[in-house]
Design a protein around this motif. Sequence first.
Motif, PDB file in Angstrom:
ATOM      1  N   ILE A  92      32.162  52.400  12.047  1.00 44.99           N
ATOM      2  CA  ILE A  92      32.260  51.715  10.753  1.00 44.99           C
ATOM      3  C   ILE A  92      30.874  51.278  10.280  1.00 44.99           C
ATOM      4  N   ALA A  93      30.057  50.779  11.203  1.00 48.30           N
ATOM      5  CA  ALA A  93      28.697  50.381  10.847  1.00 48.30           C
ATOM      6  C   ALA A  93      27.909  51.564  10.301  1.00 48.30           C
ATOM      7  N   GLY A  94      28.053  52.729  10.929  1.00 50.11           N
ATOM      8  CA  GLY A  94      27.354  53.921  10.450  1.00 50.11           C
ATOM      9  C   GLY A  94      27.798  54.326   9.061  1.00 50.11           C
ATOM     10  N   LEU A  95      29.090  54.244   8.801  1.00 52.09           N
ATOM     11  CA  LEU A  95      29.598  54.575   7.467  1.00 52.09           C
ATOM     12  C   LEU A  95      29.060  53.604   6.421  1.00 52.09           C
ATOM     13  N   ILE A  96      28.986  52.330   6.763  1.00 54.55           N
ATOM     14  CA  ILE A  96      28.451  51.329   5.837  1.00 54.55           C
ATOM     15  C   ILE A  96      26.980  51.604   5.546  1.00 54.55           C
ATOM     16  N   LEU A  97      26.209  51.895   6.582  1.00 55.90           N
ATOM     17  CA  LEU A  97      24.788  52.217   6.389  1.00 55.90           C
ATOM     18  C   LEU A  97      24.617  53.439   5.497  1.00 55.90           C
ATOM     19  N   LEU A  98      25.500  54.409   5.660  1.00 54.15           N
ATOM     20  CA  LEU A  98      25.427  55.629   4.860  1.00 54.15           C
ATOM     21  C   LEU A  98      25.645  55.343   3.381  1.00 54.15           C
ATOM     22  N   ALA A  99      26.539  54.405   3.089  1.00 52.63           N
ATOM     23  CA  ALA A  99      26.903  54.129   1.698  1.00 52.63           C
ATOM     24  C   ALA A  99      26.044  53.067   1.038  1.00 52.63           C
ATOM     25  N   ALA A 100      25.240  52.353   1.826  1.00 52.84           N
ATOM     26  CA  ALA A 100      24.534  51.195   1.288  1.00 52.84           C
ATOM     27  C   ALA A 100      23.253  51.534   0.535  1.00 52.84           C
ATOM     28  N   ALA A 101      22.798  52.782   0.609  1.00 51.40           N
ATOM     29  CA  ALA A 101      21.557  53.154  -0.078  1.00 51.40           C
ATOM     30  C   ALA A 101      21.768  54.441  -0.866  1.00 51.40           C
ATOM     31  N   PRO A 102      21.513  54.440  -2.178  1.00 50.15           N
ATOM     32  CA  PRO A 102      21.660  55.648  -2.992  1.00 50.15           C
ATOM     33  C   PRO A 102      20.589  56.678  -2.656  1.00 50.15           C
ATOM     34  N   CYS A 103      20.921  57.932  -2.836  1.00 52.22           N
ATOM     35  CA  CYS A 103      19.985  59.022  -2.563  1.00 52.22           C
ATOM     36  C   CYS A 103      18.776  58.944  -3.491  1.00 52.22           C
ATOM     37  N   THR A 104      17.603  59.328  -2.969  1.00 53.73           N
ATOM     38  CA  THR A 104      16.377  59.265  -3.764  1.00 53.73           C
ATOM     39  C   THR A 104      15.714  60.618  -3.959  1.00 53.73           C
ATOM     40  N   ALA A 105      16.169  61.650  -3.280  1.00 48.04           N
ATOM     41  CA  ALA A 105      15.450  62.924  -3.330  1.00 48.04           C
ATOM     42  C   ALA A 105      16.319  64.073  -3.829  1.00 48.04           C
ATOM     43  N   MET A 106      17.382  64.385  -3.094  1.00 46.31           N
ATOM     44  CA  MET A 106      18.200  65.543  -3.454  1.00 46.31           C
ATOM     45  C   MET A 106      18.856  65.384  -4.819  1.00 46.31           C
ATOM     46  N   VAL A 107      18.959  64.159  -5.329  1.00 44.56           N
ATOM     47  CA  VAL A 107      19.573  63.970  -6.646  1.00 44.56           C
ATOM     48  C   VAL A 107      18.764  64.659  -7.747  1.00 44.56           C
ATOM     49  N   PHE A 108      17.458  64.850  -7.513  1.00 42.24           N
ATOM     50  CA  PHE A 108      16.681  65.597  -8.499  1.00 42.24           C
ATOM     51  C   PHE A 108      17.186  67.034  -8.596  1.00 42.24           C
ATOM     52  N   VAL A 109      17.545  67.607  -7.453  1.00 36.34           N
ATOM     53  CA  VAL A 109      18.095  68.962  -7.436  1.00 36.34           C
ATOM     54  C   VAL A 109      19.458  68.978  -8.119  1.00 36.34           C
ATOM     55  N   TRP A 110      20.331  68.038  -7.739  1.00 33.75           N
ATOM     56  CA  TRP A 110      21.672  68.009  -8.344  1.00 33.75           C
ATOM     57  C   TRP A 110      21.568  67.825  -9.863  1.00 33.75           C
TER      58      TRP A 110
ATOM     59  N   LEU B 117      28.403  43.314   4.845  1.00 36.31           N
ATOM     60  CA  LEU B 117      29.520  44.191   5.182  1.00 36.31           C
ATOM     61  C   LEU B 117      29.702  44.330   6.686  1.00 36.31           C
ATOM     62  N   LEU B 118      28.620  44.313   7.434  1.00 43.07           N
ATOM     63  CA  LEU B 118      28.768  44.323   8.891  1.00 43.07           C
ATOM     64  C   LEU B 118      29.419  43.030   9.358  1.00 43.07           C
ATOM     65  N   GLY B 119      29.056  41.924   8.714  1.00 46.17           N
ATOM     66  CA  GLY B 119      29.676  40.649   9.057  1.00 46.17           C
ATOM     67  C   GLY B 119      31.155  40.632   8.740  1.00 46.17           C
ATOM     68  N   LEU B 120      31.522  41.182   7.576  1.00 50.44           N
ATOM     69  CA  LEU B 120      32.933  41.250   7.205  1.00 50.44           C
ATOM     70  C   LEU B 120      33.724  42.128   8.157  1.00 50.44           C
ATOM     71  N   SER B 121      33.031  43.114   8.745  1.00 51.98           N
ATOM     72  CA  SER B 121      33.688  44.007   9.703  1.00 51.98           C
ATOM     73  C   SER B 121      33.613  43.470  11.128  1.00 51.98           C
ATOM     74  N   SER B 122      33.145  42.200  11.258  1.00 48.71           N
ATOM     75  CA  SER B 122      33.042  41.529  12.560  1.00 48.71           C
ATOM     76  C   SER B 122      32.087  42.248  13.506  1.00 48.71           C
ATOM     77  N   ILE B 123      31.006  42.785  12.937  1.00 48.05           N
ATOM     78  CA  ILE B 123      29.977  43.452  13.727  1.00 48.05           C
ATOM     79  C   ILE B 123      28.745  42.556  13.741  1.00 48.05           C
ATOM     80  N   THR B 124      28.223  42.254  14.908  1.00 42.54           N
ATOM     81  CA  THR B 124      27.061  41.390  15.025  1.00 42.54           C
ATOM     82  C   THR B 124      25.850  42.020  14.339  1.00 42.54           C
TER      83      THR B 124
END
Length: 359
Positions: A131-149, A182-189
Motif C-alpha cells: 500500500i505504501a508503494g502504491l501511495i508513493l506511486l500516486a503522490a507525484a505527477p509525471c514530469t518527463a514522459m508527459v511531453f511525449v504523451w 496517507l501513510l499515517g491514515l494507512s497505519s504505516i509508520t
Amino acid sequence: MSAATHDPAVGAAKPAINFFERTLSVWVALCIVIGVALGQFLPGVFNAIAAFEVAQVNLPVGLLIWVMIVPMLLKIDFAALGQVKAHARGIGVTLFINWAVKPFSMALLGWIFVRHLFAGWLPADQLDSYIAGLILLAAAPCTAMVFVWSQLCKGDPYFTLSQVALNDAIMIVAFAPIVALLLGLSSITVPWDTLMTSVGLYIVVPVILSQLWRRQLLKRGTDHFQAVAARLGPLSITALLLTLVLLFAFQGDRIIDQPLVIALLAVPILIQVVLNSGLAYWLNRRMGVQHCVAGPSALIGASNFFELAVATAISLFGFHSGAALATVVGVLIEVPVMLAVVAIVNRSQDWYEQGAQRA
C-alpha cells in the motif's frame, strides 16, 4: 528566438515516441528476468551492493537515480509558469486530479484491493508495504514522459510546459506531507528523517542542479540544449533499467515464490489510470476547455513520476520491500496504458468538441 526567450519546444520531447520508449515495458520485463536470475546466481555480489549505503541511502542506487532524474528535470522550464493564467481552467482541473484525487483514490484502492480483496493471495507481512508503494506511486505527477504523451495527442505545448512546471514546484513542498498523511491514515509508520532526506536528494537538489545546468546550456543556444537533452534521454532510461535489475535481484526469491503478486498489484494501478484520466477529460469537457488542453490534462492527471516513487520506496523501505516492488509495477505498465489513453483521447476528439462547444 534567443536562448533566453521562453520557447515551448525547448522543454518538449520529440513529436513521436522513439523505439526505446515505445518498448519500455518489454525492457522492464527483461530486467525482471535478468535481475531475478542474477540474484539467484550471484547473491553475494548483490548483498555487498545492498550494504554499500550511508544514512540509509544506497550509494550505487542513489547515483543511478540521479542519472535517471536529472535529465528529465532538465526539460522543465519554470519560465512557463507565466503561462498559467492563459490555461487556468485546464490547469485547475489537472491540479485537482493530481493533488486532491489521485493520491487519495490510490490509498483507497490499495486499502480495498491489497488489504481486503487480494489479501489472501499476497504475503501477509508485506500488505502495508504494498500500500505504501502504491501511495508513493500516486503522490507525484509525471514530469518527463508527459511531453511525449502530449505530443502524441496534439496537446498545446504551452499548457504542458506550464502544468509540468507548476506540478514540480508544488511537488517540492507537497510530496512529503501528502505521503506522510496517507501513510499515517494507512497505519504505516512514517520515518520522517528518511522521507525528508529522500525529498531533498531526489526532488530539491536535482531540481536546483538541473535548472542551473539548463541555464548554462541555453546560453549556448536552443539547438545545443536540444542536442544535449536528446543525448541524455537514453542515458536516463538506461539508469532506470539498471536500477530495476538491482531491485529485482533483491526481490527474486519473493517473485519466484509469489509470481501472482505483480499481476495483482497492477489492478489498482490500472483502475487509478482509468479513473483519473477519465475524470480529468470529462471535467475539461464540462468546462469547455479546448481539446488540445484537455488531452494532456487527462494524461498528466493519470501518469506518475515513477522514477521518484522507486527512489523514495527504496530509501524508505529498502530494496527487499513490497513498496519497492509495487512502484516497479507502475513502471511495467506505464507505457502501454498511457498509449491506450492517448488513443482514446485522439479517437474521441469529435465527441469531446461537440460537448465542449455546448458548455
